[in-house]
Design an enzyme around this catalytic site. Structure first.
Site, PDB file in Angstrom:
ATOM      1  N   PRO A 362       0.792  -1.237   0.000  1.00  0.00           N
ATOM      2  CA  PRO A 362       0.000   0.000   0.000  1.00  0.00           C
ATOM      3  C   PRO A 362       0.825   1.288   0.000  1.00  0.00           C
ATOM      4  O   PRO A 362       0.260   2.362  -0.163  1.00  0.00           O
ATOM      5  CB  PRO A 362      -0.823  -0.111   1.289  1.00  0.00           C
ATOM      6  CG  PRO A 362      -0.004  -0.972   2.183  1.00  0.00           C
ATOM      7  CD  PRO A 362       0.707  -1.946   1.288  1.00  0.00           C
ATOM      8  N   GLY A 364       4.719   3.400  -1.037  1.00  0.00           N
ATOM      9  CA  GLY A 364       5.868   3.369  -1.931  1.00  0.00           C
ATOM     10  C   GLY A 364       6.970   2.574  -1.260  1.00  0.00           C
ATOM     11  O   GLY A 364       7.566   1.672  -1.855  1.00  0.00           O
ATOM     12  N   GLY A 365       7.209   2.927  -0.019  1.00  0.00           N
ATOM     13  CA  GLY A 365       8.244   2.231   0.718  1.00  0.00           C
ATOM     14  C   GLY A 365       7.966   2.293   2.201  1.00  0.00           C
ATOM     15  O   GLY A 365       7.181   3.124   2.654  1.00  0.00           O
ATOM     16  N   GLU A 367      10.302   1.942   5.817  1.00  0.00           N
ATOM     17  CA  GLU A 367      11.697   1.941   6.259  1.00  0.00           C
ATOM     18  C   GLU A 367      12.003   0.889   7.317  1.00  0.00           C
ATOM     19  O   GLU A 367      12.672   1.192   8.311  1.00  0.00           O
ATOM     20  CB  GLU A 367      12.036   3.340   6.775  1.00  0.00           C
ATOM     21  CG  GLU A 367      11.275   3.789   8.046  1.00  0.00           C
ATOM     22  CD  GLU A 367       9.932   4.483   7.794  1.00  0.00           C
ATOM     23  OE1 GLU A 367       9.321   4.214   6.746  1.00  0.00           O
ATOM     24  OE2 GLU A 367       9.506   5.260   8.661  1.00  0.00           O
ATOM     25  N   HIS A 391      14.781   8.033   0.172  1.00  0.00           N
ATOM     26  CA  HIS A 391      13.854   8.403   1.245  1.00  0.00           C
ATOM     27  C   HIS A 391      13.867   7.350   2.356  1.00  0.00           C
ATOM     28  O   HIS A 391      14.062   7.677   3.533  1.00  0.00           O
ATOM     29  CB  HIS A 391      12.447   8.577   0.677  1.00  0.00           C
ATOM     30  CG  HIS A 391      11.421   8.904   1.719  1.00  0.00           C
ATOM     31  ND1 HIS A 391      11.015  10.195   1.988  1.00  0.00           N
ATOM     32  CD2 HIS A 391      10.735   8.121   2.581  1.00  0.00           C
ATOM     33  CE1 HIS A 391      10.134  10.182   2.965  1.00  0.00           C
ATOM     34  NE2 HIS A 391       9.935   8.927   3.349  1.00  0.00           N
ATOM     35  N   GLU A 392      13.659   6.110   1.982  1.00  0.00           N
ATOM     36  CA  GLU A 392      13.591   5.055   3.012  1.00  0.00           C
ATOM     37  C   GLU A 392      14.937   4.902   3.720  1.00  0.00           C
ATOM     38  O   GLU A 392      14.990   4.697   4.931  1.00  0.00           O
ATOM     39  CB  GLU A 392      13.128   3.729   2.409  1.00  0.00           C
ATOM     40  CG  GLU A 392      11.785   3.782   1.677  1.00  0.00           C
ATOM     41  CD  GLU A 392      10.664   4.499   2.427  1.00  0.00           C
ATOM     42  OE1 GLU A 392      10.713   4.544   3.669  1.00  0.00           O
ATOM     43  OE2 GLU A 392       9.755   5.043   1.761  1.00  0.00           O
ATOM     44  N   TYR A 480       5.440  15.776   5.380  1.00  0.00           N
ATOM     45  CA  TYR A 480       6.528  15.524   4.415  1.00  0.00           C
ATOM     46  C   TYR A 480       7.077  16.825   3.835  1.00  0.00           C
ATOM     47  O   TYR A 480       8.260  17.124   3.948  1.00  0.00           O
ATOM     48  CB  TYR A 480       6.015  14.657   3.259  1.00  0.00           C
ATOM     49  CG  TYR A 480       5.765  13.219   3.625  1.00  0.00           C
ATOM     50  CD1 TYR A 480       4.613  12.851   4.310  1.00  0.00           C
ATOM     51  CD2 TYR A 480       6.668  12.228   3.289  1.00  0.00           C
ATOM     52  CE1 TYR A 480       4.368  11.530   4.643  1.00  0.00           C
ATOM     53  CE2 TYR A 480       6.434  10.889   3.617  1.00  0.00           C
ATOM     54  CZ  TYR A 480       5.284  10.552   4.294  1.00  0.00           C
ATOM     55  OH  TYR A 480       5.060   9.248   4.624  1.00  0.00           O
TER      56      TYR A 480
END
Ligand code: BES
Ligand code: ZN
Length: 747
Positions: A362, A364-365, A367, A391-392, A480
């Site tokens: 669900p 994008g990534g 972490e 980002h992650e 963000y």
């Protein structure tokens, strides 16, 4: 003397009782004693972490694809909080204890699971995989909470004798467990094996492990995972009479699938063979996370996937037929890790791996420490979407190392991460590239503010006040993008060198701890006061109100020193020129006019994914925020020249489908429908379904609202696609479409 002791004991007991009653009056609920009254939700959790803290958990998990359950034996190392600072037992409010036995009550979060037993430490027999004969049972019950139990679950109340510092919980998740998605082989890339993955952030860890499910509690963990493909004792029937059998596990087709085919990863270092160690006909996968992490970083994935190294401490896991593509796409991963470590301090988690999940993931990534979970939609074939990895990876500092203490402080996780991400991208690919990403981010932020300032303006503050609202509601571009631009403003004010010192200090000072907005502001003030003179910046007393406007103010500050930072992209100016050229090449943007805008005037030499995204976003959102619409001829012209409908790039596809729906461009609908059935990434689903709801159709050359028809179409597609969506995506879409939210997974 003896009498005196007895007297004191009775006095202490009475005192505690009175204090507890006082507490009852104060919160207006009935006694919080074990088994009675409602427990109060605090920070989205029922955990009484002022009385107990979990320090370590040791998990023995059996992942069963046949009945879609995880059965766990989990041993918890607890610290009775009163021992931490020499307080008396029971002296920590709000006094959850049983006045009869004197036992303290441990409150854990749990949802979508059945607790099968609770025991004193050492109850689990590793050899037999079951209860030791001498295990001591502990009393437990499922309490009542003050908040929505479908979302927050219910408090699990366990009586812990004062002499116990370890307990064992035996439980089994339900197939509806909100964090877990159980996929059939058809939903995977290789189509051969079922797949399981978890998504715990923000408050779903409690749906697969009973925990103190709040980011302020950190613990270490070890785990042993076995995969089974058959229901215990052969085929069985569940409560609804559905038969579970080996066939259910493997999708019916291939009888040769074995539990040993599966690989397992968790958010921890994997011990032994990366493919698991064979013990008696089955494989055991063992993990250890020696660094304390918050519950939302608990993660597991099980499927048939392989691993390849990408560098000295980087690697990728992906399904076998996708592995080489992933290796190619993520070629720069090691460079990213090295660049980030160089700028922000040593990487704390040993290896950095990425697991490519099936497309229903669900997000994008995510972490998850040691192994980031990622959507396959970043494998575009041209390495153009790897900023998601940056980002992650950035979360290895902001989020995983230094964690937001509450979900009200979420911007400290995500705003810092977007800032660090863009620094990594700038280091690897240059300032022009990073500027494109910043401008795209600003565009998304503007779109969000467009509706938010009307509907819930307080949510546009960096510091949130969620109360008992779902923390998922805080997951917006505010945390963000507004967060990132606030930090960018600080960078522009202090200069990069000085700002990096502040950031590095932040990551060092709070490493393996948590931070609140107030703590950060106090550090910012100290830094500012110490350096204002050398850096030649305004006094803190002048700066403070500007900072407050970012943190506790609505919308965005005006540009200027301490306000919105300088931002421009040269590359995008070229795109904007091309869009203008296109728009003036025809008569107004309406169907029925004789001269449609002409796609052939657009010069796309050197366009990358980001140029295309900027182009499409210019077209689908007008300067005033209203939806852009093109005529059928114009859409067909763009499509013929650039092949948007057939694009394999999910980012571009998403923006094209939005423009297509707004323009009633039917030739794109089949591809849009297929996309919605295949991809479960919420960021793509929401704008497409929203566009469907706001649908216009062209009649006699004019756009006319067709909302009822749009809703019908959206609902029909959704109900068809929902079995393939993860609960967090399904839940958001049910809300959007006005469908009832039902139990557990939101289905
Ligand atoms: N940690 C988030 C995802 C998340 C946040 C899940 C809150 C659940 C609750 C992750 O790091 C993230 O931000 N993912 C983004 C990536 C993007 C900003 C590059 C996503 O999924 O789109
Ligand atoms: Zn993030």
């Amino acid at each position: 003397m003896e009498n005196l002791h007895a007297f004191v004991r009775r006095f202490v007991f009475l005192g505690l009782l009175l204090l507890a009653l006082g507490d009852v009056r104060a919160c207006g609920a009935r006694s919080p004693y074990f088994g009675e009254g409602a427990q109060v939700l605090q920070g989205h959790s029922y955990a009484n972490d002022r009385e107990f803290v979990i320090k370590h958990i040791d998990m023995h998990l059996k992942v069963n694809f046949a009945d879609k359950t995880i059965e766990g034996w989990v041993e918890y190392d607890l610290v009775h909080a009163y021992l931490l600072d020499n307080r008396k037992p029971g002296s920590v409010p709000p006094y959850h204890f049983n006045p009869i036995t004197g036992n303290h009550i441990l409150l854990l979060d749990h949802r979508d699971m059945d607790v099968l037993g609770v025991y004193g430490g050492g109850a689990y027999d590793k050899k037999t995989g079951s209860l030791k004969s001498k295990a001591k049972r502990l009393t437990y019950s499922v309490g009542v909470g003050t908040a929505d139990s479908l979302l927050f679950g219910k408090p699990l109340q366990i009586e812990v004798p004062r002499s116990q510092s370890k307990i064992v919980i035996h439980y089994k998740t339900r197939p509806s467990a909100g964090a877990l998605q159980w996929l059939s082989p058809a939903q995977t890339y290789d189509q051969t094996h079922p797949f399981l993955f978890s998504q715990s952030q923000a408050i779903l860890a409690r749906t697969w492990i009973p925990l103190q499910d709040k980011p302020s509690v950190r613990f270490t963990y070890s785990a042993e995972v076995k995969v089974v493909c058959a229901a215990a004792g052969g085929a069985t029937a569940d409560a609804n009479g559905h038969r579970s059998s080996r066939e259910d596990c493997i999708g019916g087709e291939d009888p040769d699938i074995n539990p040993t085919d599966f690989n397992v990863v968790m958010s921890a270092v994997k011990l032994g063979n990366p493919e698991g160690d064979l013990i008696l006909n089955n494989k055991v996968h063992r993990f250890e996370q020696k660094k304390p992490i918050p519950s939302y970083l608990m993660a597991i994935a099980v499927g048939s996937f392989g691993y390849k190294s990408l560098g000295k401490n980087t690697g990728v896991y992906a399904e076998h037929k996708l592995l080489d593509k992933a290796v190619w796409e993520f070629a720069d991963l090691q460079k990213m890790v090295d660049a980030a470590s160089d700028m922000f301090g040593e990487y704390a988690w040993g290896d950095y791996n990425v697991l490519v999940l099936p497309p229903s993931f669900p997000f994008g990534g995510m972490e998850n420490p040691v192994v980031t979970f990622a959507t396959p939609t970043i494998i575009a074939g041209d390495r153009s979407l790897v900023s998601l990895l940056a980002h992650e990876l950035a979360h290895s500092w902001s989020g995983n190392l230094v964690t937001n203490r509450t979900w009200d402080d979420f911007w400290l996780n995500e705003g810092f991460t977007v800032y660090v991400e863009s620094r990594i991208m700038e280091r690897l690919y240059g300032a022009d590239y990073a500027d494109m990403l910043r401008v795209l981010g600003k565009g998304e932020l503007d779109k969000t503010l467009g509706w938010m300032m009307k509907e819930s303006p307080d949510d546009s503050h960096l510091r949130l006040h969620l109360g008992d609202r779902d923390p998922d509601e805080g997951l917006t571009d505010i945390a963000y993008e507004k967060g990132r631009f606030f930090l960018m403003m600080l960078e522009q004010l202090y200069g990069r060198k000085a700002f990096d010192e502040l950031l590095n200090h932040h990551f060092k000072r709070y490493a393996f701890g948590t931070v609140t907005t107030d703590l950060f502001l106090a550090d910012l003030k100290a830094f500012h006061e110490k350096n204002a003179q050398t850096l030649g910046v305004m006094l803190w007393s002048n700066f403070e109100p500007l900072v407050a406007a970012w943190i506790d103010g609505g919308g965005l500050p005006a540009p200027g020193v301490g306000g919105f930072p300088k931002l421009e992209s040269k590359a995008f100016q070229r795109v904007e020129q091309q869009v203008s050229k296109f728009l003036v090449s025809g008569e107004p943007l309406h169907s029925g006019y004789s001269v449609p805008c002409d796609a052939s005037v657009i010069d796309t030499t050197g366009f990358t994914t980001h140029h295309w995204l900027h182009l499409l976003r210019q077209l689908h959102t007008r300067a005033d925020g209203s939806p852009g619409r093109l005529s059928r001829d114009e859409m067909a012209g763009l499509d013929a020249r650039f092949g948007f409908t057939q694009t394999q790039n999910a980012e571009i596809a998403c923006d094209w489908f939005v423009l297509a729906i707004q323009s009633d461009y039917r030739p794109a609908y089949q591809a849009m429908h297929d996309f919605l059935l295949k991809v479960g990434r919420r960021k793509f689903l929401m704008p497409i379904y929203e566009a469907l709801l706001a649908q216009y159709v062209v009649r006699d050359g004019k756009y006319e609202p067709a909302f009822a028809q749009g809703k019908e179409m959206a609902t029909e597609i959704f109900l068809q696609a929902e079995p393939g969506y993860h609960s967090v995506a399904a839940r958001s879409l049910r809300e959007l479409l006005g469908l009832p939210l039902s139990g557990g997974s939101g289905r």
